[in-house]
Design an enzyme around this catalytic site. Sequence first.
Site, PDB file in Angstrom:
ATOM      1  CB  SER A  70      -0.880  -0.020   1.257  1.00 56.63           C
ATOM      2  OG  SER A  70      -1.638   1.165   1.370  1.00 56.63           O
ATOM      3  CG  ASP A  79      -7.837   2.253   0.483  1.00 59.66           C
ATOM      4  OD1 ASP A  79      -9.016   2.683   0.545  1.00 59.66           O
ATOM      5  OD2 ASP A  79      -7.247   1.728   1.458  1.00 59.66           O
ATOM      6  CD  GLU A 139      -8.851  -0.988   0.634  1.00 60.85           C
ATOM      7  OE1 GLU A 139      -7.859  -1.170  -0.114  1.00 60.85           O
ATOM      8  OE2 GLU A 139      -8.788  -1.130   1.865  1.00 60.85           O
ATOM      9  CE  LYS A 185      -7.244  -2.319   6.795  1.00 62.34           C
ATOM     10  NZ  LYS A 185      -7.465  -0.864   6.774  1.00 62.34           N
ATOM     11  CE  LYS A 212      -4.649   0.043   0.332  1.00 62.28           C
ATOM     12  NZ  LYS A 212      -5.411  -0.717   1.352  1.00 62.28           N
ATOM     13  N   GLY A 218      -3.998  -4.111   6.132  1.00 63.17           N
ATOM     14  CA  GLY A 218      -2.950  -3.806   7.109  1.00 63.17           C
ATOM     15  C   GLY A 218      -3.185  -2.439   7.713  1.00 63.17           C
ATOM     16  CG  ASP A 222     -10.501  -0.968   4.905  1.00 62.54           C
ATOM     17  OD1 ASP A 222     -10.786  -1.405   6.040  1.00 62.54           O
ATOM     18  OD2 ASP A 222      -9.417  -0.369   4.697  1.00 62.54           O
ATOM     19  CE  LYS A 226      -4.109   3.872   2.086  1.00 61.38           C
ATOM     20  NZ  LYS A 226      -5.341   3.294   2.670  1.00 61.38           N
TER      21      LYS A 226
HETATM   22  O1  OSB Z   1      -7.232   1.817   4.435  1.00 60.08           O
HETATM   23  O2  OSB Z   1      -6.084   0.061   4.313  1.00 60.08           O
HETATM   24  C1  OSB Z   1      -6.255   1.190   4.770  1.00 60.08           C
HETATM   25  C2  OSB Z   1      -3.216   2.178   6.867  1.00 60.08           C
HETATM   26  C3  OSB Z   1      -3.836   2.828   7.923  1.00 60.08           C
HETATM   27  C4  OSB Z   1      -5.206   2.964   7.920  1.00 60.08           C
HETATM   28  C5  OSB Z   1      -5.956   2.452   6.863  1.00 60.08           C
HETATM   29  C6  OSB Z   1      -5.338   1.785   5.815  1.00 60.08           C
HETATM   30  C7  OSB Z   1      -3.954   1.677   5.808  1.00 60.08           C
HETATM   31  C8  OSB Z   1      -3.206   1.077   4.710  1.00 60.08           C
HETATM   32  C9  OSB Z   1      -1.820   0.598   5.036  1.00 60.08           C
HETATM   33  O3  OSB Z   1      -3.581   1.029   3.567  1.00 60.08           O
HETATM   34  C10 OSB Z   1      -1.578  -0.845   4.817  1.00 60.08           C
HETATM   35  C11 OSB Z   1      -0.236  -1.231   5.430  1.00 60.08           C
HETATM   36  O4  OSB Z   1       0.777  -1.003   4.789  1.00 60.08           O
HETATM   37  O5  OSB Z   1      -0.243  -1.736   6.570  1.00 60.08           O
HETATM   38 MG    MG Z   2      -8.379   0.652   3.099  1.00 55.68          MG
END
Ligand code: OSB
Ligand code: MG
Length: 375
Positions: free
Chosen positions: A140, A193, A218, A267, A166, A295, A243, A168
């Site tokens: 991510s 995401d 996402e 998660k 992925k 994560g 999510d 953001k």
């Molecule tokens: O939306 O998946 C998410 C991190 C913090 C809060 C929300 C998210 C995330 C990540 C990081 O996308 C995933 C990782 O590298 O642990």
């Molecule tokens: Mg997410």
Amino acid sequence: MNALRISRIEVRHLRMPLRFRFETSFGATSEKSFLLVQVFAGDGAWGVGECVAEDHPYYLPETNRTVLHVLRDFLAPAILGRSLESPDDVSSLFAAIRGHQMAKAAIEMAAWDLFARVRNEPLAKTLGGDPLRSVEAGVSIGLQPDISSLMRRVSAEVAAGYRRIKIKIKPGHDLDLVRAIRAEFPKTPLMVDANSAYELAQAERLRSFDEFDLMMIEQPLAWDDMVQHARLQPMLRTPICLDESITSPEAAENAISIRACGIINIKAGRVGGLSSSKRIQTICAEKGIPVWCGGMLESGIGRLANVHLQSLPGFILPGDTSASARYFEEDLIEPGVEVSKEGLIRIPLGPGIGQEIVWSRVDGATDHREAWSAA
Ligand code: OSB
Ligand code: MG
């Protein structure tokens, strides 16, 4: 196996510097600030669970302070002195307490680790998964200051072997990013995401992602509204992955039944723990909905729990579990979680989460500690 009586619970708050600034549509951070929960049973047996709450309520409503309050005043009293036949018993002890999934999950995951350690087996086995399964790793990538920084990050992660990328996104920082990546990486498995940054009124903009052959988009819309996602999904070719909206097995069933998504991100911390995670992956497998493991920038302790969770057969897409070294100069476990050149993670076969915890590093990162014992 004999039941395990929970005799003591210890909570710590830790701060660990991140090797990079991680920016999402809801904010940016350069530090991992989190709670670690240790549960003890008789004879010195223990297990550990990492809480996914953050300092703020911008991802989901819980914060480190609400978690500490709920642990101290409600969850610890509900479980201390109680005997567990299995880690599945934890969620029923917590059933009267509404919400607070992250707080519940922290104790529940510690109980799973405890049972696995007492049985002297890897957590994957206790969960009913296949410990020899190799876990497909994705990454991510947060919002970057500009497209060239993003391209450098994507190139580095593709070169490292990650099986899907992925990124953001948020309004105004979306299609251009995907277009730039696709120009250089036309075939790389790619997804975006939004962390709830869009509204249904922006459906046309979201539909524009369809031309880029993304695996999924996402959580584009509100964190607590799957009806809006169900309205959006038929307007898109790209599958929606939920999510934030999936906080329980019931939520997963509801989302699937109204066709709010084609894919679910699990998660454990968001759904109240590993028992709920197992149920969600079973429900999704029965309904033909692929799942993957999300994560929360976890330390090695929570990261390993994610690795073990992915021993279950429903996890058919690469997750967000990437190498410890991406996040931390020094992780709390030794060795850290490693990803092979083929983009795979081996599940460690030691007891519980399977690798040594370096307690001196845990102590060094701890700035608050409290413990509660059974009467
Ligand atoms: O939306 O998946 C998410 C991190 C913090 C809060 C929300 C998210 C995330 C990540 C990081 O996308 C995933 C990782 O590298 O642990
Ligand atoms: Mg997410």
